[in-house]
Design an enzyme around this catalytic site. Structure first.
Site, PDB file in Angstrom:
ATOM      1  N   TYR A 160       0.829  -1.204   0.000  1.00  0.00           N
ATOM      2  CA  TYR A 160       0.000   0.000   0.000  1.00  0.00           C
ATOM      3  C   TYR A 160       0.865   1.256   0.000  1.00  0.00           C
ATOM      4  O   TYR A 160       0.637   2.185  -0.780  1.00  0.00           O
ATOM      5  CB  TYR A 160      -0.903  -0.024   1.231  1.00  0.00           C
ATOM      6  N   LYS A 164       1.037   4.231  -2.882  1.00  0.00           N
ATOM      7  CA  LYS A 164       0.678   5.622  -2.618  1.00  0.00           C
ATOM      8  C   LYS A 164       1.859   6.557  -2.843  1.00  0.00           C
ATOM      9  O   LYS A 164       1.670   7.715  -3.267  1.00  0.00           O
ATOM     10  CB  LYS A 164       0.143   5.766  -1.187  1.00  0.00           C
TER      11      LYS A 164
END
Length: 265
Positions: A160, A164
């Site tokens: 993740y 990002k």
């Protein structure tokens, strides 16, 4: 009275992951600001529930079921927004997944899915929307990024965080390429936001423990992210591009909670 520059009257917005939490708040705030919104959500029922509630209040909102982690589905979402409303001004890529796996245990499929939904979809959506923006002489691309990855680290979130961090790189580079065409590219980095079930913050005890270490003293609300997105989508932000706005109650300011304790805050 809200200045007209902060509204979105007559604009058409596509919002991915608009069926709950931050995405649903973005849809609601955009609709209240005057936009016509198409929700692209993996759960068609969840997206339609949000759209139906807004229609009952007199707003214009529709929905489609969509797996944004596939190029053809991302392209279909853009095409549907333009077809249903006759134009497309704003694309908000909010949908995201976080497999919560340690570096040593994350599987290839989970890694591929995370990068596809969180990062690659930025490219697919922007590429599909470009002809529509160019036809209108401008547009807005907005992405829900995160403080996790670009600014802070969290155990179990390497996939993740990497996605990002990539999102923020996409925002800066895409903004540079498209600025001369009147197309802005920006994002919002949420901190700890109170969400619906299934998230890290679902347990009240954990949420309260985390909130104690946030300078503002509380978790954020989905609406806090939505208001920031609405500003970036509006004419008031016409000169803002390549930026990510951190909305985290100050949680990324100190190096650690110990720093706050030492300062007596």
């Amino acid at each position: 009275m809200t200045p007209a520059a902060f509204g979105l009257p007559g604009r058409v917005a596509l919002v991915t992951g608009g069926g709950r939490g931050i995405g649903a708040a973005i849809v609601r705030v955009f609709a209240q600001a005057g936009a016509q919104v198409l929700i692209a959500n993996r759960s068609a029922d969840a997206g339609e529930a949000v759209a139906a509630a807004l229609r009952a209040e007199g707003h214009v909102a529709e929905s489609i079921g969509c797996d944004i982690g596939r190029r053809d589905e991302a392209e279909r979402a853009v095409a549907e927004a333009a077809r249903r409303f006759g134009r497309l001004d704003i694309v908000v890529h909010n949908a995201a997944i976080n497999p919560w796996a340690t570096l040593g245990s994350i599987e290839d499929q989970a890694l591929d899915d995370t990068l596809a939904v969180n990062l690659k979809a930025c490219f697919w959506l922007a590429q599909a929307a470009l002809p529509h923006w160019r036809a209108r002489g401008g547009g807005r691309m907005l992405v829900t990024s995160s403080v996790t990855g670009p600014r802070v680290a969290m155990p179990g979130s390497s996939a993740y965080a990497a996605s990002k961090a990539g999102v923020n790189g996409f925002i800066r580079s895409a903004a540079l390429e498209l600025a001369h065409e009147g197309i802005t590219v920006n994002g919002v980095e949420p901190g700890f936001i109170a969400k619906q079930g299934g998230s890290l913050l679902s347990a009240p005890e954990r949420a309260a423990r985390i909130a104690r270490h946030i300078p503002a003293g509380t978790l954020g609300r989905p609406e806090d992210i939505a208001y920031a997105m609405c500003f970036l989508a509006s004419d008031a932000a016409r000169y803002v591009t390549g930026q990510t706005l951190v909305v985290d109650g100050g949680s990324t300011l100190p190096e650690s909670p110990i720093f706050q304790d030492a300062c007596g805050t």
